[in-house]
Scaffold this motif. Structure first.
Motif, short mmCIF file in Angstrom:
data_model
loop_
_atom_site.label_atom_id
_atom_site.label_comp_id
_atom_site.label_asym_id
_atom_site.label_seq_id
_atom_site.Cartn_x
_atom_site.Cartn_y
_atom_site.Cartn_z
N UNK A 38 15.59 -24.96 -22.29
CA UNK A 38 16.68 -23.99 -22.37
C UNK A 38 16.48 -22.89 -21.32
N UNK A 39 16.19 -23.35 -20.11
CA UNK A 39 15.93 -22.45 -18.99
C UNK A 39 16.68 -22.97 -17.76
N UNK A 40 17.90 -22.48 -17.52
CA UNK A 40 18.70 -22.99 -16.41
C UNK A 40 18.15 -22.66 -15.03
N UNK A 41 17.14 -21.80 -14.98
CA UNK A 41 16.56 -21.41 -13.68
C UNK A 41 15.28 -22.19 -13.35
N UNK A 42 14.82 -23.03 -14.25
CA UNK A 42 13.58 -23.77 -14.01
C UNK A 42 13.74 -24.66 -12.78
N UNK A 43 12.76 -24.61 -11.90
CA UNK A 43 12.83 -25.38 -10.66
C UNK A 43 11.61 -26.30 -10.55
N UNK A 44 11.84 -27.59 -10.55
CA UNK A 44 10.75 -28.56 -10.42
C UNK A 44 10.36 -28.67 -8.95
N UNK A 45 9.06 -28.50 -8.68
CA UNK A 45 8.60 -28.62 -7.30
C UNK A 45 7.83 -29.92 -7.06
N UNK A 46 7.41 -30.60 -8.13
CA UNK A 46 6.80 -31.92 -7.98
C UNK A 46 7.03 -32.73 -9.23
N UNK A 47 7.19 -34.03 -9.06
CA UNK A 47 7.37 -34.94 -10.20
C UNK A 47 6.70 -36.26 -9.89
N UNK A 48 5.94 -36.75 -10.85
CA UNK A 48 5.20 -37.99 -10.72
C UNK A 48 5.45 -38.85 -11.95
N UNK A 49 5.66 -40.14 -11.77
CA UNK A 49 5.86 -41.04 -12.91
C UNK A 49 4.62 -41.90 -13.11
N UNK A 50 4.41 -42.30 -14.36
CA UNK A 50 3.28 -43.16 -14.72
C UNK A 50 1.97 -42.64 -14.13
N UNK A 51 1.73 -41.35 -14.37
CA UNK A 51 0.51 -40.73 -13.89
C UNK A 51 -0.66 -41.16 -14.76
N UNK A 52 -1.62 -41.86 -14.17
CA UNK A 52 -2.78 -42.35 -14.91
C UNK A 52 -3.90 -41.32 -14.87
N UNK A 53 -4.39 -40.97 -16.05
CA UNK A 53 -5.53 -40.07 -16.18
C UNK A 53 -6.68 -40.91 -16.70
N UNK A 54 -7.64 -41.21 -15.83
CA UNK A 54 -8.73 -42.11 -16.18
C UNK A 54 -9.92 -41.33 -16.73
N UNK A 55 -10.46 -41.81 -17.84
CA UNK A 55 -11.68 -41.27 -18.42
C UNK A 55 -12.71 -42.40 -18.47
N UNK A 56 -13.91 -42.13 -18.00
CA UNK A 56 -14.92 -43.19 -17.89
C UNK A 56 -15.36 -43.71 -19.25
N UNK A 57 -15.71 -42.80 -20.14
CA UNK A 57 -16.28 -43.21 -21.43
C UNK A 57 -15.32 -43.14 -22.60
N UNK A 58 -14.11 -42.65 -22.35
CA UNK A 58 -13.15 -42.49 -23.45
C UNK A 58 -11.80 -43.07 -23.04
N UNK A 59 -10.88 -43.01 -23.95
CA UNK A 59 -9.55 -43.58 -23.73
C UNK A 59 -8.81 -42.89 -22.59
N UNK A 60 -8.25 -43.70 -21.69
CA UNK A 60 -7.45 -43.17 -20.59
C UNK A 60 -6.01 -42.98 -21.04
#
Length: 201
Positions: A38-60
């Motif tokens: 509910x913020x008409x002034x919000x401006x997206x400066x970057x967008x990424x899809x299917x961003x993978x966050x990898x963790x070595x010993x735990x769930x990614x």
């Protein structure tokens, strides 16, 4: 074997495959976040899809859409299944996103705010609202305090007469809509269903 063209016709923005294509378009992301926040002034400066966050010993974690504006991070996840603990899923994913958004040596006061936006087909809280904001409340005083981490749940089931509910009607429909209030989702869906993007993967 199912006709690929029929599959395209049946896709909805709330479907995993489709939201990731739509999320490649910054204008789509910006309109979605402006509506939910509910913020008409919000401006997206970057967008990424299917961003993978990898963790070595735990769930990614694989984030459907990750956006930033000048100071905040927005994680958008679409979930149609109802076979898991939604709040714990958001809690875990949120922890991973917060680590991703923190650079080594950054003072805690400088950490960006993180908004976890969790979109579901059904009203998982069954309270009759399209959107739910979760706040941190001091139990003893009732005061709300802010640590920069925010959980927002949005569903496509309830129409409570708000703009967000109107947006979610488009978000959960396979049809191509023409709605002047939300031109970017309408135009982007039309691009993939009726325009030059129809044959793209």
């Amino acid at each position: 074997m199912k006709n690929p063209q029929k599959t395209v016709d049946e896709l909805r923005p709330i479907d995993d495959t489709f939201i990731r294509k739509l999320g490649e378009h910054r204008a789509f992301c910006e309109e979605m976040l402006r509506t939910v926040m509910e913020n008409p002034c919000l401006e997206v400066i970057s967008n990424t899809v299917q961003k993978n966050i990898y963790n070595i010993d735990t769930r990614s974690v694989a984030v459907d859409i990750l956006c930033t504006d000048t100071k905040d991070h927005f994680s958008v996840e679409v979930q149609k299944a109802d076979d898991d603990d939604h709040q714990k899923r958001v809690r875990y994913n949120g922890a991973c996103v917060q680590i991703l958004s923190s650079e080594k040596g950054t003072k805690f006061a400088a950490l960006p705010d993180v908004y976890m936006i969790y979109i579901t087909e059904k009203d998982i809280f069954k309270r009759g609202k399209t959107i739910y904001h979760f706040d941190r409340v001091i139990r003893e005083t009732g005061d709300t305090v802010d640590n920069g981490y925010h959980e927002i749940y949005v569903n496509a089931e309830v129409d409570d007469g708000t703009d967000i509910a109107e947006y979610m009607e488009i978000f959960s429909s396979p049809d191509v809509h023409m709605n002047t209030k939300f031109p970017n989702i309408c135009n982007t869906v039309s691009y993939y269903k009726k325009g030059k993007g129809r044959g793209k993967r």
